[in-house]
Each structure stands twice: as structure tokens, then as C-alpha cells.
Scaffold this motif. Sequence first.
Motif, mmCIF file in Angstrom:
data_model
loop_
_atom_site.group_PDB
_atom_site.id
_atom_site.type_symbol
_atom_site.label_atom_id
_atom_site.label_comp_id
_atom_site.label_asym_id
_atom_site.label_seq_id
_atom_site.Cartn_x
_atom_site.Cartn_y
_atom_site.Cartn_z
ATOM 1 N N PRO A 193 0.557 15.278 63.590
ATOM 2 C CA PRO A 193 0.234 16.000 64.825
ATOM 3 C C PRO A 193 -0.454 17.346 64.616
ATOM 4 C CG PRO A 193 2.496 16.439 64.237
ATOM 5 C CD PRO A 193 1.925 15.585 63.128
ATOM 6 N N TYR A 194 -0.436 17.885 63.377
ATOM 7 C CA TYR A 194 -0.815 19.284 63.183
ATOM 8 C C TYR A 194 -2.298 19.524 63.462
ATOM 9 C CZ TYR A 194 3.735 19.197 60.917
ATOM 10 O OH TYR A 194 5.071 19.024 60.668
ATOM 11 N N PHE A 195 -3.157 18.669 62.956
ATOM 12 C CA PHE A 195 -4.586 18.844 63.181
ATOM 13 C C PHE A 195 -4.924 18.619 64.659
ATOM 14 C CE2 PHE A 195 -4.085 17.871 58.733
ATOM 15 C CZ PHE A 195 -4.998 18.700 58.106
ATOM 16 N N LEU A 200 -6.148 27.691 62.801
ATOM 17 C CA LEU A 200 -6.447 26.660 63.804
ATOM 18 C C LEU A 200 -7.876 26.150 63.665
ATOM 19 C CD1 LEU A 200 -4.727 28.157 67.000
ATOM 20 C CD2 LEU A 200 -3.896 26.301 65.547
ATOM 21 N N ASN A 201 -8.804 27.052 63.416
ATOM 22 C CA ASN A 201 -10.206 26.650 63.285
ATOM 23 C C ASN A 201 -10.436 25.823 62.029
ATOM 24 O OD1 ASN A 201 -12.334 27.843 65.339
ATOM 25 N ND2 ASN A 201 -10.720 29.369 65.136
ATOM 26 N N VAL A 202 -9.777 26.179 60.934
ATOM 27 C CA VAL A 202 -9.911 25.387 59.708
ATOM 28 C C VAL A 202 -9.374 23.975 59.932
ATOM 29 C CG1 VAL A 202 -9.084 25.134 57.344
ATOM 30 C CG2 VAL A 202 -9.912 27.348 58.142
ATOM 31 N N LEU A 203 -8.211 23.865 60.571
ATOM 32 C CA LEU A 203 -7.640 22.549 60.849
ATOM 33 C C LEU A 203 -8.547 21.736 61.772
ATOM 34 C CD1 LEU A 203 -3.864 23.447 61.353
ATOM 35 C CD2 LEU A 203 -4.964 22.503 59.328
ATOM 36 N N LYS A 204 -9.136 22.409 62.767
ATOM 37 C CA LYS A 204 -10.006 21.680 63.691
ATOM 38 C C LYS A 204 -11.279 21.197 63.003
ATOM 39 C CE LYS A 204 -12.304 21.867 68.160
ATOM 40 N NZ LYS A 204 -12.472 22.582 69.448
ATOM 41 N N GLU A 205 -11.838 21.979 62.088
ATOM 42 C CA GLU A 205 -13.052 21.548 61.395
ATOM 43 C C GLU A 205 -12.768 20.357 60.482
ATOM 44 O OE1 GLU A 205 -16.083 22.677 62.193
ATOM 45 O OE2 GLU A 205 -14.901 23.711 63.708
#
Length: 286
Positions: free
Chosen positions: A20-22, A117-122
Amino acid sequence: MDPEMFLDVANSVAELHMFPYFDIANYALSCIHVRDDMNPNFLIVSRKHPFACWISSMLSCFAGYIVSNLLLGEMPLAPFKSAENVALASLVWYLIFYSPFDVTYKLCKWFPVKAVLNVLKEILRVHKVHHGIHHARKMYPNAYLVHIIIGVARGAGAGFTKVIERFIRGTWTTTGHEFLQPSFPTKACFAASVFFVLEDMTDWMTWPHSIGYLVVVIFFVYFKVSSMLLHIHDPFQPIENLFCAVFMGGLTDALSRALQSSREKSAAKVPGAAVVQNGDGDKKKL
């Protein structure tokens, strides 16, 4: 770094589980994007029109799947069949918009949390591009252009649904869409899609697939962090300007303007001619 260790890291990144984290990072940043896009009408829309606020937020959270499904002729509501994903996205939406004292929104806007958050989203974006291409390849094995289009739609779908999101919230802007002003995520997804398609259709890329996948992830993360730290929002723009100047009529237009300016200057240097009147009453220059 040891090549075997680097290959192990690449394999680990390629096999990461997004839920769920990403997905939480994607939902949080999507809802923040919707909220920031509402300003200065954030309080009016979120308090008086919560259903429209929720619909536009869900459209942003699942935009990539909705757009790609529409293009492939599949059910656009298929992303909502997972109750876990919808419930998780709705919980994140509620916390971003209605948490006491706005603590969740402020925490997500705090730079260390925002960077994570941005690193995970990319990383999730690369996963979406890759799996979108893989899904399109199953349906249309040799349609490489379709693979690229679906990869871009899956990875950067939120940019293409922005007009619809604003329409749902009562704002209609016909000029602010992704086709007129493509953002960096759309351009990066296009480059990644071309890379993955070339990797599949050519034999000269001999490295393991996980290595290419990791390179694309590093590319996305590096430029996202650079945009946050150094405010480099579009590294493709210099290349685009050069390409347009060379191949899209830029040089021709510049030469035309230079010739026109030269003619105007030459005409301005010629002294005025004397004017006489002939017997018929017509005027002519000497």
C-alpha cells in the motif's frame, strides 16, 4: 559497486510491491494537487460540494488506469473494482481535506515528507508505464505506437483528466490541458515508454531488463528531486527549443524576419523622390 550487487538491487526494485505504501504516496500527492488547484475556492468546494471534491480526487488518483482503459476499449471504471484501493484513496482524501487543524496536509507539505512521497510516486509511475506497455503488448503485439501511447496514458493520466476534474468542480478551462502544454511527467513517460519499447523490439540492448528498469527509475527520481531542490522543472525544454528551431520552421521564420528587416532598413535609407504632376492631372515620381 559490484555488478552482481547492482543487479540484485535492480531486481529488487523491479519486483517491488506497490500496495500500500507507494499507492498511499500517489493518493496523497494526487489529492494535494487537486486541493492546490482549487485555490482560492478550496473551502467553498470542499465544504459545500464534498461529493464533487471526492469525485475529482478519485479521478486524479486513478486517472492513468481510466485513460488507458478508455483508449484500449476496456471498462474505464475497472480501477474502482478493488474495494481496498478505493477505501484507501478515500481515507487519504478525507485526511488531506478534512483532518483536524489541517495537520495531514501540512505534514505532507513539509519538505522531508514531501520528498519521500514524491520519490515513492515516481517509482510507482515507472511501474505504471512498464505495466501499461506490457498490457498493451498482450492485446496488440506489434503495435509499437499503441504501446507508447498506453505507457504515457498509464503513467501521466492525471494531466489529461485535469480539464474534466475542473469541470466537475465547476471550473471550465478549455486551454489548460496537456495536449497544449505537456508537463514534464508526460514527456518523461513518453521517453520511458520509447525506451521500454525499444528494449523489447531490438537486440542491441543486451543488458538485463531489470537494469534498464532501474535506470529509468533513477532518471525519474533524479529529475523529480532536482525540480524540488534546484527548481529545474523541465530539462527537456532546451532540447525542444533546439529541435523546433531546426526542424519545425524556426530557422526559416528567423531568415524571413531577417530579410524583411533588411528590406525595411534599405527602403528607409532611400531618399524621398520628387513628385510632379503631368498634364492629365496624374502624379508620378522622378
